[in-house]
Design a protein around this motif. Structure first.
Motif, PDB file in Angstrom:
ATOM      1  N   ARG A  82       0.794  -1.127   0.237  1.00 47.96           N
ATOM      2  CA  ARG A  82       0.417  -0.204  -0.085  1.00 47.96           C
ATOM      3  C   ARG A  82       1.169   1.544  -0.083  1.00 47.96           C
ATOM      4  O   ARG A  82       0.060   2.149   0.026  1.00 47.96           O
ATOM      5  N   PRO A  84       3.498   4.088  -0.692  1.00 49.51           N
ATOM      6  CA  PRO A  84       3.763   4.868  -2.610  1.00 49.51           C
ATOM      7  C   PRO A  84       4.682   4.746  -2.533  1.00 49.51           C
ATOM      8  O   PRO A  84       6.369   4.124  -2.824  1.00 49.51           O
ATOM      9  N   ALA A  86       6.153   5.772  -6.831  1.00 48.05           N
ATOM     10  CA  ALA A  86       6.439   6.469  -7.436  1.00 48.05           C
ATOM     11  C   ALA A  86       7.826   6.431  -8.014  1.00 48.05           C
ATOM     12  O   ALA A  86       8.138   5.633  -9.116  1.00 48.05           O
ATOM     13  N   ARG A 104      -3.687  -2.560  -6.601  1.00 49.82           N
ATOM     14  CA  ARG A 104      -3.473  -0.778  -6.830  1.00 49.82           C
ATOM     15  C   ARG A 104      -3.673  -0.497  -8.127  1.00 49.82           C
ATOM     16  O   ARG A 104      -3.251  -0.689  -9.126  1.00 49.82           O
ATOM     17  N   ASP A 106      -3.284   3.078  -9.217  1.00 51.87           N
ATOM     18  CA  ASP A 106      -2.617   4.375  -8.414  1.00 51.87           C
ATOM     19  C   ASP A 106      -1.236   4.543  -9.714  1.00 51.87           C
ATOM     20  O   ASP A 106      -0.786   5.829 -10.390  1.00 51.87           O
ATOM     21  N   ALA A 107      -0.429   3.189 -10.341  1.00 47.40           N
ATOM     22  CA  ALA A 107       0.484   3.566 -10.968  1.00 47.40           C
ATOM     23  C   ALA A 107       0.214   2.412 -12.402  1.00 47.40           C
ATOM     24  O   ALA A 107       0.681   2.375 -13.019  1.00 47.40           O
ATOM     25  N   THR A 114       0.084  -4.221 -14.255  1.00 43.23           N
ATOM     26  CA  THR A 114      -0.959  -4.328 -13.452  1.00 43.23           C
ATOM     27  C   THR A 114      -2.088  -5.239 -13.300  1.00 43.23           C
ATOM     28  O   THR A 114      -2.987  -5.311 -14.075  1.00 43.23           O
ATOM     29  N   SER A 121     -12.900  -5.303  -7.609  1.00 38.96           N
ATOM     30  CA  SER A 121     -11.952  -3.637  -7.986  1.00 38.96           C
ATOM     31  C   SER A 121     -12.847  -3.916  -9.223  1.00 38.96           C
ATOM     32  O   SER A 121     -14.436  -4.324  -9.688  1.00 38.96           O
ATOM     33  N   SER A 262     -10.612   2.686   3.889  1.00 40.90           N
ATOM     34  CA  SER A 262     -10.582   2.916   2.526  1.00 40.90           C
ATOM     35  C   SER A 262     -11.268   1.692   1.662  1.00 40.90           C
ATOM     36  O   SER A 262     -11.753   1.958   0.382  1.00 40.90           O
TER      37      SER A 262
END
Length: 332
Positions: A82, A84, A86, A104, A106-107, A114, A121, A262
């Motif tokens: 979970r 970061p 980047a 996830r 976000d990337a 991914t 999801s 979340s």
């Protein structure tokens, strides 16, 4: 020709649970069986490092320090965390490695692949993203146990909040569950088996409470022993995460409680898709609402029967690790 290299970056332990690691383990084991060189970069406590050594003895193991670790030689780097990432992804790309991100989104524009290895999801359309039941990752030992006895005796209730139970949900749910069982079954209530995970450090007061309720407590079970308990469960109370999918492989109806605020939308989405039911959100656990939910679901034999059938059908064969490594092989 040298073996391809897979570097796995995962976070696990008392604060984070063990779900990320158990999924990483299944994928790393599959890659290692195909001749890959596997290196585990781990953020976690002593208990998790010990577990890694027990389960994947031939892999390299080191502490995940930061993005600089992604500059080491690799064909693929995989992230199950979970935290970061980047900067880690950027460093891996500069070093010439492909990147795989699990669970996830976000990337999704930065990673080469991914994978959303679940049913909860949102459905997304992206050229470098795959998702769904075919990518659900369940360990080989559990899958073998589930296939070995497709119609087992269901004579107990299982309570398991994962490898760590960071929110103390075992204690929060104990008395409401025990009272609901007394009201429903009286003296004939099925026995409750409670599993405390490998990173769960239970205080003496909690152990005394569980003993007073007559619960059988199991600590630090290996995967085979855990699978045997799952196979005998009429229903289970579990933390929302990989355990829900493992239970589904055995056809065990699951009521799940979220560990993270979340996770609420994902948990509600999973219930809408027919896999188990959301019992409570752990960040605001309400004992009365939890009891009401028990009466509506797990304490209703018709609900349990239908939920068991749906669980087996929805989760499929659980062999997502093979399909994920197939994709790595194709590009390596």
């Amino acid at each position: 020709m040298s073996a391809p290299i897979l570097r796995c970056f995962a976070t696990a332990g008392r604060r984070h649970g063990l779900g990320h690691w158990m999924r990483t383990l299944a994928i790393a084991t599959e890659a290692h069986a195909r001749g890959w060189e596997v290196v585990i970069h781990l953020r976690g406590d002593h208990d998790v490092r010990r577990l890694v050594r027990e389960e994947l003895t031939d892999a390299g193991l080191t502490v995940w320090r930061g993005p600089e670790d992604c500059a080491a030689p690799a064909d693929w780097v995989m992230f199950d965390t979970r935290e970061p990432i980047a900067a880690d992804l950027s460093r891996a790309r500069e070093a010439g490695a492909r990147s795989l991100v699990l669970d996830r989104i976000d990337a999704v524009d930065a990673a080469d692949l991914t994978v959303l290895p679940n049913l909860h999801s949102q459905q997304l359309d992206h050229p470098r993203l795959v998702q769904g039941a075919e990518f659900c990752v369940i360990g080989e030992r559990l899958r073998a146990l589930a296939a070995d006895d497709p119609a087992p005796l269901r004579d107990r209730i299982l309570v398991t909040f994962g490898g760590a139970d960071p929110r103390g949900l075992t204690g929060a749910s104990a008395e409401p569950l025990a009272e609901a069982l007394r009201c429903r079954f009286g003296a004939d209530a099925p026995p409750v088996h409670c599993v405390l995970g490998r990173c769960f450090r239970a205080d003496p007061a909690l152990l005394q409470r569980l003993a007073a309720l007559g619960w059988r407590v199991h600590a630090e079970l290996d995967r085979t022993a855990m699978g045997l308990l799952m196979r005998r469960a009429g229903f289970a109370i579990a933390g929302f995460g990989t355990t829900v999918y493992e239970l589904a492989c055995f056809g065990v109806p699951a009521l799940y409680v979220t560990h993270h605020a979340s996770d609420g939308p994902d948990a509600r989405r999973l219930e809408q898709r027919g896999l188990g039911a959301l019992a409570a959100e752990g960040s605001r656990f309400d004992a009365d609402a939890f009891r009401t939910r028990l009466d509506q679901t797990a304490l209703d034999s018709t609900w349990c029967e239908h939920a068991s059938e749906r669980a087996r059908t929805l989760v499929g064969d659980g062999d997502g690790a093979t399909r994920i490594v197939d994709r790595l092989d194709q590009a390596a």
